[in-house]
Design a protein around this motif. Structure first.
Motif, PDB file in Angstrom:
ATOM      1  N   ASP A   1       0.808  -1.212   0.000  1.00  0.00           N
ATOM      2  CA  ASP A   1       0.000   0.000   0.000  1.00  0.00           C
ATOM      3  C   ASP A   1       0.850   1.274   0.000  1.00  0.00           C
ATOM      4  OD1 ASP A   1       0.944   0.011   2.601  1.00  0.00           O
ATOM      5  OD2 ASP A   1      -1.011  -0.173   3.562  1.00  0.00           O
ATOM      6  N   ALA A   2       2.179   1.130  -0.004  1.00  0.00           N
ATOM      7  CA  ALA A   2       3.057   2.299  -0.074  1.00  0.00           C
ATOM      8  C   ALA A   2       3.475   2.635  -1.499  1.00  0.00           C
ATOM      9  CB  ALA A   2       4.313   2.049   0.766  1.00  0.00           C
ATOM     10  N   LEU A   3       3.035   1.852  -2.470  1.00  0.00           N
ATOM     11  CA  LEU A   3       3.568   1.990  -3.831  1.00  0.00           C
ATOM     12  C   LEU A   3       2.979   3.150  -4.593  1.00  0.00           C
ATOM     13  CD1 LEU A   3       3.726  -1.750  -4.891  1.00  0.00           C
ATOM     14  CD2 LEU A   3       5.535  -0.296  -3.966  1.00  0.00           C
ATOM     15  N   GLY A   4       1.725   3.508  -4.377  1.00  0.00           N
ATOM     16  CA  GLY A   4       1.097   4.587  -5.119  1.00  0.00           C
ATOM     17  C   GLY A   4       0.955   4.251  -6.598  1.00  0.00           C
ATOM     18  N   VAL A   5       0.919   5.275  -7.434  1.00  0.00           N
ATOM     19  CA  VAL A   5       0.760   5.100  -8.880  1.00  0.00           C
ATOM     20  C   VAL A   5       1.973   4.401  -9.448  1.00  0.00           C
ATOM     21  CG1 VAL A   5       0.583   6.313 -11.086  1.00  0.00           C
ATOM     22  CG2 VAL A   5      -0.790   7.059  -9.129  1.00  0.00           C
ATOM     23  N   CYS A   6       1.739   3.322 -10.197  1.00  0.00           N
ATOM     24  CA  CYS A   6       2.823   2.422 -10.607  1.00  0.00           C
ATOM     25  C   CYS A   6       2.865   2.242 -12.119  1.00  0.00           C
ATOM     26  CB  CYS A   6       2.611   1.064  -9.931  1.00  0.00           C
ATOM     27  SG  CYS A   6       3.905  -0.135 -10.262  1.00  0.00           S
ATOM     28  N   ASP A   7       4.037   2.421 -12.690  1.00  0.00           N
ATOM     29  CA  ASP A   7       4.337   2.015 -14.059  1.00  0.00           C
ATOM     30  C   ASP A   7       4.777   0.560 -13.960  1.00  0.00           C
ATOM     31  OD1 ASP A   7       5.614   1.402 -16.472  1.00  0.00           O
ATOM     32  OD2 ASP A   7       6.544   3.368 -16.677  1.00  0.00           O
ATOM     33  N   ALA A   8       3.926  -0.355 -14.420  1.00  0.00           N
ATOM     34  CA  ALA A   8       4.117  -1.773 -14.139  1.00  0.00           C
ATOM     35  C   ALA A   8       5.092  -2.473 -15.070  1.00  0.00           C
ATOM     36  CB  ALA A   8       2.766  -2.495 -14.195  1.00  0.00           C
TER      37      ALA A   8
ATOM     38  N   ARG B   1      -7.560   2.006 -10.050  1.00  0.00           N
ATOM     39  CA  ARG B   1      -7.373   0.597  -9.692  1.00  0.00           C
ATOM     40  C   ARG B   1      -6.248  -0.024 -10.518  1.00  0.00           C
ATOM     41  NH1 ARG B   1     -12.369  -3.787 -10.049  1.00  0.00           N
ATOM     42  NH2 ARG B   1     -11.372  -5.482  -8.868  1.00  0.00           N
ATOM     43  N   ILE B   2      -6.224   0.269 -11.810  1.00  0.00           N
ATOM     44  CA  ILE B   2      -5.214  -0.298 -12.702  1.00  0.00           C
ATOM     45  C   ILE B   2      -3.822   0.211 -12.359  1.00  0.00           C
ATOM     46  CG2 ILE B   2      -4.431  -0.338 -15.109  1.00  0.00           C
ATOM     47  CD1 ILE B   2      -7.409  -0.288 -15.929  1.00  0.00           C
ATOM     48  N   LEU B   3      -3.717   1.472 -11.963  1.00  0.00           N
ATOM     49  CA  LEU B   3      -2.414   2.085 -11.702  1.00  0.00           C
ATOM     50  C   LEU B   3      -1.928   1.894 -10.266  1.00  0.00           C
ATOM     51  CD1 LEU B   3      -2.800   5.480 -13.615  1.00  0.00           C
ATOM     52  CD2 LEU B   3      -1.286   3.580 -14.241  1.00  0.00           C
ATOM     53  N   VAL B   4      -2.825   1.623  -9.328  1.00  0.00           N
ATOM     54  CA  VAL B   4      -2.427   1.572  -7.912  1.00  0.00           C
ATOM     55  C   VAL B   4      -2.687   0.199  -7.290  1.00  0.00           C
ATOM     56  CG1 VAL B   4      -2.749   2.606  -5.624  1.00  0.00           C
ATOM     57  CG2 VAL B   4      -2.811   4.054  -7.673  1.00  0.00           C
TER      58      VAL B   4
END
Length: 295
Positions: free
Chosen positions: A11-18, A278-281
């Motif tokens: 839950d610390a990741l935030g918005v993520c480029d996967a 949802r998709i990014l976080v």
């Protein structure tokens, strides 16, 4: 999630480029190396300035990861970075390198996941492997078998390059059917490069995560088809398995800033803000988490 600076709660990741790359070298891309720390720093800062907080970098063993520099860039930009172990397709390596590591691949992957990459203390956070065009060839079978063993020993997620978006079902049959990797621990990359919605649906029904990663001059259809592809999958109930990435493979790729500056607003218009969030976080936080290894 295992980042280059240590483990952090999902839950610390935030918005993520996967799916992206800060550093990358390959003999099939001569003169197009991603090997400039200043450019990598600029991309990370631009991504962070747009609200991005985590970049999952899929550059595997032997392709110029620069692990110590990844840690430095993460620290100075305030952006979480995840490094990869694993192997790409054979064409990306000298034959003598592959011959030297072939018999100890699983141990190599486990070492980089639990001890460190090379002489550094930077640990990998995922295992990257690759399929062939519409097939799982002998090299892919070798690397995926090793990846499955490393997963079972460590709980690390497995990310798969699908060549031109093909062979997803063959990969799942091997990794999940034969080798016993739970489908939700598999991330299938480049699915948008083969806009075959029935195949995408079948892959989604397995429970695997589906990564749609671009943009790319070579695979520009990835961009203009993306909103309708994601909308169809979300409407079918698979919104919780979708991931987005910039996949910067050569210096001219728009990559991670473009993902948030241009792509996110387009997708928000089609999918709605909650689904894009949802998709990014939420989705990458689950896709790239470590789980306790099987007893």
């Amino acid at each position: 999630m295992r980042t280059v600076l240590g483990d952090v709660p999902p839950d610390a990741l935030g918005v993520c480029d996967a799916h992206d790359h800060l550093f990358l070298r390959s003999p099939v891309l001569p003169g197009q190396e991603l090997d400039d720390p200043v450019a990598a720093d600029a991309r990370l800062r631009a991504f962070h300035g747009l609200g991005g907080r985590t970049v999952v970098q899929w550059t595997p063993y032997g392709m110029g990861r620069r692990a110590a520099l990844l840690a430095e860039l993460s620290r100075t930009t305030g952006t979480h970075v995840v490094a990869a172990t694993g192997l790409h397709q054979a064409v990306h390596y000298p034959a003598e390198l592959l011959d030297g590591i072939r018999d100890g691949l699983a141990d190599l992957f486990v070492s980089e996941l639990t001890g460190g990459i090379g002489s550094t203390s930077v640990r990998a956070g995922l295992i990257k492997v690759a399929g062939a065009f519409h097939a799982v060839d002998a090299h892919a079978r070798l690397t995926m078998t090793a990846a499955a063993e490393a997963h079972h020993r460590t709980g690390a997620p497995i990310a798969v390059h699908l060549e031109l978006g093909t062979a997803a079902l063959d990969v799942l049959e091997l990794l999940c059917g034969t080798l016993g990797v739970p489908p939700h621990r598999v991330v299938l990359g480049h699915l948008g490069r083969s806009p075959d919605l029935p195949a995408q649906r079948e892959a989604a029904r397995s429970g695997a995560f589906l990564a749609f990663d671009g943009p790319s001059r070579t695979h520009h259809a990835t961009d203009w088809r993306l909103p309708e592809e994601l909308a169809a999958l979300a409407d079918d109930g698979f919104a919780g398995q979708l991931l987005l990435g910039g996949d910067t493979t050569v210096p001219e790729t728009p990559g991670m800033p473009h993902l948030l500056r241009r792509l996110r607003p387009r997708l928000t218009e089609v999918l709605g803000a909650d689904t894009v969030e949802r998709i990014l976080v939420a989705n990458p936080a689950r896709a790239f988490a470590f789980e306790a290894p099987a007893a």
